[in-house]
Design a protein around this motif. Structure first.
Motif, mmCIF file in Angstrom:
data_model
loop_
_atom_site.group_PDB
_atom_site.id
_atom_site.type_symbol
_atom_site.label_atom_id
_atom_site.label_comp_id
_atom_site.label_asym_id
_atom_site.label_seq_id
_atom_site.Cartn_x
_atom_site.Cartn_y
_atom_site.Cartn_z
ATOM 1 N N GLU A 101 74.216 49.264 21.301
ATOM 2 C CA GLU A 101 75.249 49.964 20.527
ATOM 3 C C GLU A 101 74.723 50.311 19.133
ATOM 4 N N GLY B 195 81.873 56.324 22.126
ATOM 5 C CA GLY B 195 82.094 54.961 21.646
ATOM 6 C C GLY B 195 83.406 54.371 22.111
ATOM 7 N N CYS C 106 72.356 53.219 19.446
ATOM 8 C CA CYS C 106 73.102 54.460 19.664
ATOM 9 C C CYS C 106 73.726 54.947 18.366
ATOM 10 N N ASN C 107 74.256 54.006 17.573
ATOM 11 C CA ASN C 107 74.822 54.387 16.284
ATOM 12 C C ASN C 107 73.758 55.002 15.386
ATOM 13 N N ALA D 6 81.206 45.299 22.293
ATOM 14 C CA ALA D 6 79.928 45.262 23.002
ATOM 15 C C ALA D 6 79.658 43.860 23.536
ATOM 16 N N SER E 37 80.550 49.336 13.744
ATOM 17 C CA SER E 37 81.284 49.283 15.005
ATOM 18 C C SER E 37 80.943 48.027 15.809
ATOM 19 N N ILE F 102 76.233 50.212 27.944
ATOM 20 C CA ILE F 102 76.650 50.633 26.617
ATOM 21 C C ILE F 102 76.297 52.098 26.367
ATOM 22 N N LYS G 1 79.488 53.868 27.646
ATOM 23 C CA LYS G 1 80.402 53.914 26.513
ATOM 24 C C LYS G 1 80.010 54.925 25.435
ATOM 25 N N MET G 2 78.754 54.806 24.938
ATOM 26 C CA MET G 2 78.437 55.559 23.726
ATOM 27 C C MET G 2 78.360 57.066 23.950
ATOM 28 N N SER H 152 73.330 44.368 24.870
ATOM 29 C CA SER H 152 74.472 45.280 24.698
ATOM 30 C C SER H 152 74.682 45.609 23.230
#
Lengths: 339, 458
Positions: free
Chosen positions: A60, A118, A63-64, A81, A75, A109, A113-114, A56
């Motif tokens: 994240e 986010g 993705c960032n 996460a 983040s 994630i 979420k992302m 997870s």
């Protein structure tokens, strides 16, 4: 003498509280359930929880990077996460292969979420979105339950279709589905109420031990990380519907108490439905959300084809959260202004 | 008789910031600095700004009227010192940005420090003065609400036949952290406050007066209670302890706590027959009526961890913040935040020449370390919709929704969620775990809306 005077809007002091402390509190609340999982499922638990958490967090971060966030690791510091990873791990069967857990975490994630932007922007509970994806893709893996390591031979090791099996253990709710079909046999499930307290039953990693979940929930309530509205609404509405069914036919439908202690009901009430991002803001809205979640869980368990129902109930209520928020708008203390 | 000093009366919402009052709560009210120059703002109150009545190089006496306005909602201003007018110019103003002020050079040889009024003894008799006399004296003295809002007191006091005032609440809550000026006033100027309360009661024709004090000031509760016993003549004035919670001293919250009534959103307390006055205002009323002295001095708490000698000072209105800080030994930290008022609602200023006004209760100077501790120094993180701001909001509105609407320039949405009901108490920002300056956004939104309305024809 006075240089670099700071100017900013009031207030100039603040409560020592951050998103990170909120998330750490949730993690501490989940520790009890993780210990229970580790006790009953040994290595499985350790592998699954660490896999989900690591993948997870890694997702994240990736993705960032893809979103060209100038500080891709910043983040991660809020530990949201990590919470998603733990909840996902606790809501999958102990025997789930590692690769499936990774797929679930990545979906949770990245898609849960992302893609919405986010933390704070997601519509659905990321862990439940990931679990739904796993259920849709790997139905068999998601319904195969291992025997708790501490369970001795005296318990009947039967799988949900009533065939003898040495390595798998049906969850109480899978049995109850069987009972609904045959209109008999609820006592086998109701008799397990004591085992559900400690967690010596088949089930997902973190949902088996009622005691651990209650302790964790109590911790969150004492720390005021969550408030009582949503857990109370979920449990009350679920027990009302379960009681109605039980009173109609106690041979076909298991007791309300068994419903409350099995199938992740408590995990949902204290940790999943209370996810602030995907739950309503107002007190009235929280009650509607909780009552709706409890009602849908019972609808699925009693009438539907699935034995559990927590996941779909939460996801469905997540979808209507914005509507609830708009509907139950707060009215100022002094009443609506006369414009 | 022992009085119960524990208060349970309160309102829904609110927060409990650290009180930090021990810095100055034992510090007696002392005379302020002998100023060389004062800047008297022509707008120190809510309502129309005054027009200057003096000219450059004109000599003025202490207590002389130097600015007045014809409007009903306004209050005149007076010179606190003997001296000559240097100029009439723009000056930094804590709220308005820049505003016109009369700048007076004080005469160094002819300015004895003003001492607190010593006229008041036990058993003050307000019946020597008629209601009209009291109102006139209050108007001429330029008294405004000294708790912070600065609403002209005369306008509040004068009886309105359409909505008779039944209850007057004297606000001695002082819920802001750090500030102790009202507390010291209650302890030291007890008789003067009681006299002011009686005069205000007579002028406003209220049937009942409640002096509300937070229960973290048991000494003040006892002193006020004892003083009222001595003055007892069936006045129907009583002391009521209230729960210590921020913003208990907000008038809407105080009315809710004591009378269980809600002031209508966008309305004022007289609409439900209630009048709220600060204790400092009561003291000023007494002085104005009995001695005829205008409001030219007030008690200011100079406090904060970065101040060398914190304390309570009786200061001339118009004294610059920098001069007062120098008088208190300067600041001990190289970098600080200077706040006019307390840390919850006060305004951080950058210009040390900003003068004290009639509504300045305190100067709070925070250290760099404290500012760093306040999370606003850090990064804002996304709203996690935890709802803490909704729980803390004493006005029961949705701060996060309004703040995000303002942030995204959706002023209609902000209005739809009742932005106008916000009292800007700062509770939402105080509790926010995501470091979002909710109060700041809401204030900005209100300013945008006011500008929009001005542009549009009625």
């Amino acid at each position: 003498m006075l240089k670099n005077i700071t100017v900013s809007p009031a207030p100039h002091i603040s409560k020592p509280l951050s998103t990170r402390t909120v998330m750490i509190d949730v993690i501490i609340g989940l520790v009890f359930a993780m210990i229970a999982a580790g006790y009953y499922f040994r290595l499985y638990a350790l592998i699954l929880i660490s896999t989900c958490v690591i993948s997870s967090v890694a997702t994240e971060w990736l993705c960032n990077l893809i979103r060209k966030n100038p500080k891709p690791t910043e983040s991660l510091g809020d530990f949201s996460a990590v919470v998603t990873g733990i909840i996902l791990a606790l809501s999958v069967p102990p025997s789930l292969p590692v690769w499936a857990a990774i797929i679930g975490s990545v979906f949770s994630i990245a898609i849960g979420k992302m893609v919405f932007g986010g933390l704070g922007c997601n519509i659905f509970n990321p862990a439940m979105a990931g679990r739904a994806f796993l259920t849709a893709c790997f139905g068999v893996l998601m319904t195969t339950w291992t025997v708790p390591a501490t369970l001795d031979a005296k318990m009947p090791k039967i799988s949900a279709d009533n065939t003898l099996s040495a390595v798998t253990q049906a969850t109480p709710l899978a049995w109850s589905k069987q009972a609904i079909k045959t209109k008999t046999g609820t006592h086998t499930v109701n008799d397990q109420i004591q085992a559900t307290l400690t967690g010596e039953i088949g089930g997902c990693l973190g949902e088996t031990s009622t005691l651990a979940l209650l302790l964790g929930g109590l911790y969150l309530l004492i720390r005021r990380t969550i408030n009582l509205h949503i857990p109370l609404a979920v449990l009350l509405s679920a027990s009302v519907f379960a009681a109605i069914a039980y009173l109609i036919n106690p041979d076909a439908y298991i007791s309300p108490l068994t419903h409350l202690t099995t199938g992740g009901m408590l995990l949902c009430a204290f940790f999943i439905a209370t996810d602030p991002v995907t739950a309503p803001l107002t007190t009235k809205g929280m009650w509607i959300f909780g009552i709706g979640t409890g009602a849908i869980i019972m609808l699925i368990r009693i009438v539907g084809e699935y034995p559990e129902g927590v996941m779909y109930a939460v996801l469905l209520m997540n979808a209507v959260t914005p509507l609830i928020d708009r509907f139950y708008k707060l009215v100022p203390a002094g009443g609506k202004p006369n414009v | 008789m022992k009085i119960n000093t524990k208060g349970r009366l309160s309102f829904p919402g609110g927060v409990h910031p650290p009180e930090s009052k021990d810095l100055t709560c034992e510090s007696k009210i002392r005379p302020g600095p002998a100023v060389k120059q004062v800047a008297i703002m022509l707008s120190q109150h809510i309502g129309a700004a005054c027009q200057p009545l003096v000219e450059k190089k004109q000599a003025v006496q202490a207590g002389q009227l130097i600015g007045e306005a014809d409007a009903f909602v306004s209050a005149p201003v007076h010179s606190p010192v003997n001296g000559t007018v240097k100029e009439i110019a723009l000056q930094s103003h804590a709220i308005l940005g820049r505003s016109m002020a009369v700048i007076i050079d004080a005469d160094p040889d002819n300015n004895p420090p003003k001492l607190p009024c010593s006229e008041f003894k036990d058993g003050f008799d307000e019946n020597k003065y008629s209601a009209q006399q009291i109102c006139d004296a209050v108007r001429e003295a330029g008294i405004v609400g000294m708790g912070g809002a600065g609403f002209p007191t005369r306008v509040k006091l004068e009886p309105n036949p359409q909505v008779p005032k039944e209850t007057m609440i004297i606000n001695g809550c002082e819920c802001e952290p750090y500030i102790t000026c009202d507390y010291r006033l209650m302890l030291e100027w007890t008789n003067q406050i009681v006299a002011g309360v009686k005069l205000a009661k007579k002028a406003a024709a209220c049937s009942e007066v409640i002096i509300a004090i937070e229960d973290n000031k048991p000494q003040a509760i006892e002193v006020m209670h004892t003083a009222l016993k001595t003055h007892e003549n069936g006045d129907n004035i009583r002391v009521v302890p209230v729960k210590t919670k921020y913003p208990q001293g907000g008038e809407r919250q105080l009315i809710k706590a004591i009378l269980r009534k809600s002031v209508p959103t966008g309305g004022i307390p007289p609409m439900i027959g209630v009048l709220v006055q600060n204790v400092a205002t009561a003291a000023a009323i007494a002085e104005a009526v009995v001695t005829g002295a205008p409001l030219t001095h007030r008690v200011v708490t100079v406090t904060g961890e970065a101040i060398a000698n914190p304390g309570n000072y009786y200061v001339a209105v118009g004294t610059s913040v920098g001069e007062l800080i120098e008088f208190c030994g300067g600041v001990t930290e190289p970098s600080a935040k200077i706040i006019l008022g307390g840390p919850m609602m006060g305004i951080a200023i950058a210009d040390l020449t900003t003068p004290i006004t009639k509504t300045t209760c305190a100067i709070t100077v925070l250290t760099k370390e404290q500012i760093g501790k306040a999370k606003f120094a850090g990064r804002q993180t996304p709203c996690i919709r935890c709802g803490r701001c909704l729980e803390a909001c004493p006005e029961h509105i949705n701060p996060t929704k309004i703040a995000h609407a303002v942030k995204n320039n959706l002023l209609d949405v902000a209005e739809d969620y009742y932005i106008s009901a916000c009292i800007e108490c700062g509770c939402c920002s105080y509790v926010c775990p995501a470091n979002i300056e909710l109060t700041g956004y809401i204030k900005t939104g209100k300013i945008f809306l006011a500008r929009q309305r001005k542009k549009m024809p009625e």
